[in-house]
Scaffold this motif. Sequence first.
Motif, PDB file in Angstrom:
ATOM      1  N   LEU A 199       0.848  -1.190   0.000  1.00 60.77           N
ATOM      2  CA  LEU A 199       0.000   0.000   0.000  1.00 60.77           C
ATOM      3  C   LEU A 199       0.883   1.239   0.000  1.00 60.77           C
ATOM      4  N   GLY A 200       0.520   2.179  -0.849  1.00 56.92           N
ATOM      5  CA  GLY A 200       1.235   3.453  -0.854  1.00 56.92           C
ATOM      6  C   GLY A 200       0.717   4.372   0.241  1.00 56.92           C
ATOM      7  N   ILE A 201       1.326   5.549   0.341  1.00 59.67           N
ATOM      8  CA  ILE A 201       0.914   6.514   1.353  1.00 59.67           C
ATOM      9  C   ILE A 201      -0.491   7.014   1.048  1.00 59.67           C
ATOM     10  N   GLY A 202      -1.352   7.022   2.075  1.00 59.18           N
ATOM     11  CA  GLY A 202      -2.709   7.516   1.882  1.00 59.18           C
ATOM     12  C   GLY A 202      -3.662   6.958   2.915  1.00 59.18           C
ATOM     13  N   THR A 203      -4.944   7.287   2.769  1.00 63.28           N
ATOM     14  CA  THR A 203      -6.009   6.815   3.651  1.00 63.28           C
ATOM     15  C   THR A 203      -6.764   5.681   2.960  1.00 63.28           C
ATOM     16  N   TYR A 204      -7.036   4.614   3.714  1.00 61.51           N
ATOM     17  CA  TYR A 204      -7.687   3.431   3.144  1.00 61.51           C
ATOM     18  C   TYR A 204      -8.896   3.039   3.998  1.00 61.51           C
ATOM     19  N   TYR A 205      -9.904   2.480   3.302  1.00 65.50           N
ATOM     20  CA  TYR A 205     -11.135   2.023   3.951  1.00 65.50           C
ATOM     21  C   TYR A 205     -11.289   0.520   3.730  1.00 65.50           C
ATOM     22  N   TRP A 206     -11.791  -0.163   4.749  1.00 65.12           N
ATOM     23  CA  TRP A 206     -11.993  -1.598   4.609  1.00 65.12           C
ATOM     24  C   TRP A 206     -13.304  -2.004   5.286  1.00 65.12           C
ATOM     25  N   ARG A 207     -13.837  -3.118   4.776  1.00 73.28           N
ATOM     26  CA  ARG A 207     -15.068  -3.684   5.342  1.00 73.28           C
ATOM     27  C   ARG A 207     -15.046  -5.196   5.123  1.00 73.28           C
ATOM     28  N   ALA A 208     -15.967  -5.870   5.824  1.00 76.11           N
ATOM     29  CA  ALA A 208     -15.995  -7.339   5.738  1.00 76.11           C
ATOM     30  C   ALA A 208     -17.437  -7.841   5.842  1.00 76.11           C
ATOM     31  N   ARG A 209     -17.628  -9.048   5.307  1.00 79.26           N
ATOM     32  CA  ARG A 209     -18.920  -9.734   5.468  1.00 79.26           C
ATOM     33  C   ARG A 209     -18.656 -11.245   5.497  1.00 79.26           C
ATOM     34  N   VAL A 210     -19.542 -11.937   6.209  1.00 83.90           N
ATOM     35  CA  VAL A 210     -19.373 -13.381   6.423  1.00 83.90           C
ATOM     36  C   VAL A 210     -20.114 -14.154   5.337  1.00 83.90           C
ATOM     37  N   ILE A 211     -19.485 -15.244   4.930  1.00 83.39           N
ATOM     38  CA  ILE A 211     -20.113 -16.173   3.984  1.00 83.39           C
ATOM     39  C   ILE A 211     -20.336 -17.494   4.731  1.00 83.39           C
ATOM     40  N   SER A 212     -21.576 -17.872   4.861  1.00 84.63           N
ATOM     41  CA  SER A 212     -21.888 -19.107   5.599  1.00 84.63           C
ATOM     42  C   SER A 212     -21.592 -20.322   4.732  1.00 84.63           C
TER      43      SER A 212
END
Length: 297
Positions: free
Chosen positions: A42-55
């Motif tokens: 990852l380069g310099i900067g602001t990053y966003y992340w999210r997740a979801r479950v798979i049954s």
Amino acid sequence: LPDRTEVQLSSYNSFVNPLFSVIVTPHSYVNGRYYYSFSTYLGIGTYYWRARVISGNGTYSYWTAPRYFWVNAPPATAPIITAPSDGSLVTQTSVLLKWNPVSNATSYQVQVVNENTGIPSGVGTAKTYYSFTGTNDTHYRFRIRAGNCVGFGPWSDWSTFYILLPPATPQVIYPTDGKTFTKTNHIRLVWQRVPTASYYEVIVENADTGYEVRRYTTEGNSVIFKGSFNCRYLWKIRAVNKAGTSSWVSRYFEIIDNTPPLISVNYSAITNKSQMRITGVITDTGSGINTAWFNGK
């Protein structure tokens, strides 16, 4: 543990065009939290992340609320100094040090070294300039480096400058103002040395006509002027260096010939005496005043 989890990473909180979207398997569960391990550059900067479950049956949960983190590093390059240029002569004690901005920098560190003493001084600023106050007749060198919350980048190259003010006005020692000379027309003009002067300019003028009689340029603190009797002179002097000149300072003096005039008496007479005495008086015809007596054999 859930079977699988989908994780997305993006530069935008809308997750448009995510940098990646991966399906991972949790490798541990501690204190009610799932931990996943993966790596990417990852380069310099602001990053966003999210997740979801798979049954296990392929059902997807809702996405978690987005979280963000910030990737940063010290500035990679050194500032480029723009003023004063290397080796500059600065003719005032206040010097504006300037440099180009550096990407990813939030602050700058300035280091200035007095070359006469070798003592460094440092200061921090968020601007791309710094007003430094130095000392007359002193050499300095300085350098800059950029920084942020992570640390500082490399130093720039050293740049040098020399602070030199125009010299002070010389102090006249001799002759004093209005001095009259009666026995010589060779006059030594003397002044006090100025510490930062490279040389001095001396001009002698006829005080009555303003005509320039003689001009001198010297590194010393005196010159000998040969004038004419029965003349009044104005002499002036100023100091000079690379930064400029001082103001002129001037004094008057006068050279007078006070040698009594020779009187020539022509007398012709016939006498039978071997010796005779002649007496008389010299009278100024303009004023009628007797100016001299003579009495001789």
